[in-house]
Design a protein around this motif. Structure first.
Motif, mmCIF file in Angstrom:
data_model
loop_
_atom_site.group_PDB
_atom_site.id
_atom_site.type_symbol
_atom_site.label_atom_id
_atom_site.label_comp_id
_atom_site.label_asym_id
_atom_site.label_seq_id
_atom_site.Cartn_x
_atom_site.Cartn_y
_atom_site.Cartn_z
ATOM 1 N N LYS A 1 0.983 -1.247 -0.063
ATOM 2 C CA LYS A 1 -0.024 -0.037 0.063
ATOM 3 C C LYS A 1 0.853 1.207 -0.011
ATOM 4 C CE LYS A 1 -3.649 2.145 2.638
ATOM 5 N NZ LYS A 1 -4.644 2.110 3.869
ATOM 6 N N ILE A 2 0.760 1.935 -0.734
ATOM 7 C CA ILE A 2 1.455 3.341 -1.142
ATOM 8 C C ILE A 2 0.556 4.438 -0.662
ATOM 9 C CG2 ILE A 2 2.782 4.705 -2.856
ATOM 10 C CD1 ILE A 2 3.086 1.906 -4.426
ATOM 11 N N GLN A 3 1.009 5.209 0.460
ATOM 12 C CA GLN A 3 0.298 6.098 1.151
ATOM 13 C C GLN A 3 0.690 7.467 1.028
ATOM 14 O OE1 GLN A 3 -0.951 3.521 4.999
ATOM 15 N NE2 GLN A 3 0.916 4.456 5.054
ATOM 16 N N ASN A 4 -0.061 8.460 0.961
ATOM 17 C CA ASN A 4 0.200 9.880 0.381
ATOM 18 C C ASN A 4 0.729 10.209 -0.676
ATOM 19 O OD1 ASN A 4 0.709 12.690 1.341
ATOM 20 N ND2 ASN A 4 2.799 12.527 1.511
ATOM 21 N N VAL A 5 -0.300 9.775 -1.537
ATOM 22 C CA VAL A 5 -0.241 9.770 -3.076
ATOM 23 C C VAL A 5 -1.494 10.790 -3.468
ATOM 24 C CG1 VAL A 5 -0.107 8.775 -5.142
ATOM 25 C CG2 VAL A 5 0.392 7.594 -3.118
ATOM 26 N N ILE A 6 -1.469 11.647 -4.561
ATOM 27 C CA ILE A 6 -2.336 12.247 -5.037
ATOM 28 C C ILE A 6 -2.565 11.264 -6.605
ATOM 29 C CG2 ILE A 6 -3.187 14.343 -6.236
ATOM 30 C CD1 ILE A 6 -1.435 15.960 -4.160
ATOM 31 N N PRO A 7 -3.448 10.492 -6.575
ATOM 32 C CA PRO A 7 -3.471 9.624 -7.820
ATOM 33 C C PRO A 7 -3.557 10.675 -8.948
ATOM 34 C CG PRO A 7 -4.530 8.855 -6.040
ATOM 35 C CD PRO A 7 -4.376 10.210 -5.679
ATOM 36 N N MET B 1 -0.925 -2.702 -18.598
ATOM 37 C CA MET B 1 -0.176 -4.074 -18.428
ATOM 38 C C MET B 1 -1.047 -4.951 -17.740
ATOM 39 S SD MET B 1 3.736 -2.752 -17.250
ATOM 40 C CE MET B 1 4.642 -4.317 -17.456
ATOM 41 N N GLY B 2 -2.073 -4.710 -17.355
ATOM 42 C CA GLY B 2 -2.904 -5.683 -16.838
ATOM 43 C C GLY B 2 -2.851 -5.646 -15.125
ATOM 44 N N ILE B 3 -2.097 -4.684 -14.547
ATOM 45 C CA ILE B 3 -2.184 -4.564 -12.944
ATOM 46 C C ILE B 3 -3.272 -3.889 -12.567
ATOM 47 C CG2 ILE B 3 -0.589 -3.665 -11.099
ATOM 48 C CD1 ILE B 3 1.585 -3.566 -13.721
ATOM 49 N N LYS B 4 -3.939 -4.987 -11.633
ATOM 50 C CA LYS B 4 -5.302 -4.319 -10.831
ATOM 51 C C LYS B 4 -4.794 -3.435 -9.435
ATOM 52 C CE LYS B 4 -7.802 -7.691 -13.306
ATOM 53 N NZ LYS B 4 -7.178 -7.195 -14.417
ATOM 54 N N LEU B 5 -4.761 -2.156 -9.764
ATOM 55 C CA LEU B 5 -4.698 -1.384 -8.554
ATOM 56 C C LEU B 5 -6.034 -1.039 -8.080
ATOM 57 C CD1 LEU B 5 -2.509 1.354 -10.552
ATOM 58 C CD2 LEU B 5 -1.307 -0.751 -9.183
ATOM 59 N N GLU B 6 -5.712 -0.669 -6.618
ATOM 60 C CA GLU B 6 -6.867 -0.440 -5.914
ATOM 61 C C GLU B 6 -6.687 1.197 -5.674
ATOM 62 O OE1 GLU B 6 -7.794 -2.704 -2.312
ATOM 63 O OE2 GLU B 6 -7.742 -4.295 -3.438
ATOM 64 N N ILE B 7 -7.363 2.095 -6.115
ATOM 65 C CA ILE B 7 -6.866 3.643 -6.233
ATOM 66 C C ILE B 7 -7.856 4.090 -4.905
ATOM 67 C CG2 ILE B 7 -6.712 5.777 -7.358
ATOM 68 C CD1 ILE B 7 -6.018 3.957 -9.802
ATOM 69 N N ILE C 1 -2.697 4.023 -3.095
ATOM 70 C CA ILE C 1 -2.814 3.305 -3.979
ATOM 71 C C ILE C 1 -2.316 1.686 -3.539
ATOM 72 C CG2 ILE C 1 -2.309 2.432 -6.510
ATOM 73 C CD1 ILE C 1 -1.854 5.390 -7.009
ATOM 74 N N TYR C 2 -3.294 0.838 -3.657
ATOM 75 C CA TYR C 2 -2.864 -0.557 -3.030
ATOM 76 C C TYR C 2 -2.365 -1.561 -4.258
ATOM 77 C CZ TYR C 2 -2.767 -5.280 -1.261
ATOM 78 O OH TYR C 2 -2.475 -6.603 -0.946
ATOM 79 N N VAL C 3 -1.158 -2.093 -4.296
ATOM 80 C CA VAL C 3 -0.740 -2.910 -5.513
ATOM 81 C C VAL C 3 -0.955 -4.406 -4.981
ATOM 82 C CG1 VAL C 3 1.010 -3.209 -7.229
ATOM 83 C CG2 VAL C 3 0.821 -0.894 -6.098
ATOM 84 N N PRO C 4 -1.745 -4.928 -5.651
ATOM 85 C CA PRO C 4 -1.798 -6.520 -5.262
ATOM 86 C C PRO C 4 -0.732 -7.227 -5.929
ATOM 87 C CG PRO C 4 -3.402 -5.963 -6.611
ATOM 88 C CD PRO C 4 -2.764 -4.720 -6.605
ATOM 89 N N LYS C 5 -0.366 -8.613 -5.384
ATOM 90 C CA LYS C 5 0.593 -9.351 -6.249
ATOM 91 C C LYS C 5 0.136 -9.532 -7.605
ATOM 92 C CE LYS C 5 2.971 -13.670 -6.178
ATOM 93 N NZ LYS C 5 3.580 -14.824 -5.408
ATOM 94 N N SER C 6 0.892 -9.213 -8.402
ATOM 95 C CA SER C 6 0.720 -9.252 -9.777
ATOM 96 C C SER C 6 1.430 -10.123 -10.616
ATOM 97 C CB SER C 6 0.778 -7.862 -10.454
ATOM 98 O OG SER C 6 0.218 -6.788 -9.597
ATOM 99 N N VAL C 7 0.934 -10.914 -11.474
ATOM 100 C CA VAL C 7 1.450 -11.891 -12.473
ATOM 101 C C VAL C 7 1.265 -11.583 -13.892
ATOM 102 C CG1 VAL C 7 2.042 -13.525 -10.768
ATOM 103 C CG2 VAL C 7 -0.280 -13.480 -11.904
#
Ligand SMILES: CC(=O)N[C@H]1[C@@H](OP(=O)(O)OP(=O)(O)OC[C@H]2O[C@@H](n3ccc(=O)[nH]c3=O)[C@H](O)[C@@H]2O)O[C@H](CO)[C@@H](O)[C@@H]1O
Ligand SMILES: C=C(OP(=O)(O)O)C(=O)O
Length: 424
Positions: A253-259, A272-278, A283-289
């Motif tokens: 989880k990356i905090q203090n971001v202005i998306p 690229m297919g990365i499912k971000l939770e914004i 922003i949360y970046v789940p394990k991505s493959v």
């Protein structure tokens, strides 16, 4: 000089909080000398550029203290003096003292700035803006001497030939206390410019249009700080952690971001297919493959930032096919390529088209490499985290120029990383 030693192979997880924007901070500190009162900044990143700017302030009898993200600067006893050229050369943004000193004293004498070695970095547009405002600019060896005539700095119509962050901010710093009205056209639109203008306007400056390509400034007599200026989050640091988390994270989880400041970068991660939770400010970046290959072209804001083309490269190594990068701002910003190749990365640079081709790479192995500049260093640091074995990055001071509390932040994400002073 420090070395960064990374024992790779530990997947990253947890939370990381982004610091204040380097490129705002390095303009805000010189801007502070325009004030007739002490000023205070909050969310100041703990980076080498800040410490070097404090050395420059000291040489002008401007006191400053920095702890826990709060930087106090007192410019009320400022004197004109020779600036220390070692500190000036240690960073790019020392050029902001040109505009700031002109605003304060009506003259500036300063050596050519340093900063990242990323190809030619002319300052002709800065000079053009000062000349339009009635300044005389003379080169004396390595020194640039800028003077104003009897009339002092005059408001002017300035049309920038290229969209330049530095020239836009420098013109603003000079114009803010000039006589009359200044209009800067074809201005850069970066969020850091809005941040600097917010600081100046809160002190009584009259600047409109920051964030658009036309900025209008009505000169004022005096600037006085009445509140603490909180610096915006660093979108480049955030992009670097996003790339790292997508390439080698297990949930970060990356905090203090202005998306909204990262829209062009986020769009590419999504492609690229990365499912971000914004969320609003994280922003949360789940394990991505299973990443799709992409094409990147750097552009002035709001386009894809040149400062993120190298940090995204280790992630592109994991894509299923060839990805391409064209850096239209700094086509020669390629110092990372040969270093990443030493680690087994498949990357090549086609000189003729100025295209970097990043191919799928199954495995990276630790190596002894060097950080030629800040973002080359950032991409090498990410590759080191992903690699088998130990990576030693020489010239790590280049990374420390712009990455706030980097060792603590990476350690907190479960990386094994340390800094070792070369002299030890
Ligand atoms: C301290 C700071 O904020 N640094 C950032 C700033 O650098 P900096 O302000 O130095 O970069 P500019 O925005 O000025 O440069 C953009 C382009 O304009 C050209 N140019 C610039 C000025 C000039 O007088 N003449 C000219 O031709 C440059 O060579 C470059 O190709 O913006 C760059 C581009 O987003 C970022 O990579 C840097 O991180
Ligand atoms: C190029 C950069 O910095 P500077 O302009 O300070 O050299 C950067 O931050 O990527």
């Amino acid at each position: 000089m420090n070395k960064m030693i990374i024992k790779g192979g530990h997947r990253l997880s947890g939370n990381v909080t982004i610091g204040g924007a380097k490129n705002s901070t390095v303009a805000l500190i010189p801007a502070a000398i325009l004030a007739d009162t002490p000023v205070q900044f909050d969310m100041v990143p703990n980076i080498l550029d800040v410490h070097n700017l404090m050395v420059i302030l000291e040489s002008m009898n401007v006191s400053s203290d920095f702890a826990d993200g709060i930087l106090n600067i007192d410019p009320t006893k400022i004197i004109e003096s020779a600036l220390p050229s070692k500190a000036i050369k240690s960073l790019r943004a020392s050029y902001y003292f040109m505009g700031a000193l002109l605003g304060r004293f009506g003259r500036a004498e300063i050596s050519f700035p340093g900063g990242d070695n990323i190809g030619p970095r002319p300052i002709d547009q800065h000079i053009k803006a000062f000349e339009a405002m009635g300044c005389k600019v003379v080169n004396k060896g390595d020194q640039i001497v800028i003077t104003t005539g009897e009339k002092g700095l005059q408001g002017a119509q300035i049309f920038l030939d290229v969209v330049s962050v530095g020239a836009t901010i420098n013109a603003i710093l000079a114009a803010v206390k000039a006589k009359g009205h200044t209009v800067i056209r074809n201005a850069a639109k970066e969020p850091e410019i809005i941040d600097v203008v917010t600081f100046l306007n809160n002190m009584g400056a009259k600047i409109r249009g920051a964030g658009t390509d036309v900025i209008r400034i009505e000169g004022v007599e005096s600037l006085r700080a009445t509140n603490t200026h909180i610096i915006i989050p660093d979108r480049i640091e955030a992009g670097t952690y996003l790339s790292m988390a997508a390439a080698y994270g297990e949930g970060v989880k990356i905090q203090n971001v202005i998306p909204e400041h990262l829209e062009s970068f986020i769009a590419k991660l999504k492609e690229m297919g990365i499912k971000l939770e914004i969320n609003e400010d994280s922003i949360y970046v789940p394990k991505s493959v299973d990443f799709k290959n992409i094409e990147v072209k750097t552009m002035p804001y709001p386009g894809f930032a040149t400062d993120l083309q190298q940090p995204i490269t280790p992630l592109l190594l994991r894509a299923n096919g060839d990805s391409t990068i064209i850096d239209t701002i700094y086509p020669k910003r390629t110092k990372h390529i040969q270093e990443l190749c030493k680690m087994g990365a498949k990357i090549r640079y086609d000189e003729e088209s100025g295209t970097i081709i990043v191919s799928h790479t199954d495995k990276l192995v630790g190596a002894k490499i060097t950080a030629g500049e800040i973002r080359a260093g950032a991409s090498e640091m990410i590759a080191g985290l992903m690699a088998e074995g130990t990576t030693v990055i020489d010239n790590a001071d280049n990374i420390l120029r712009g990455y706030d509390n980097i060792i603590d932040k990476l350690t907190n994400l479960h990386a094994e990383v340390e800094l070792v002073n070369d002299e030890n």
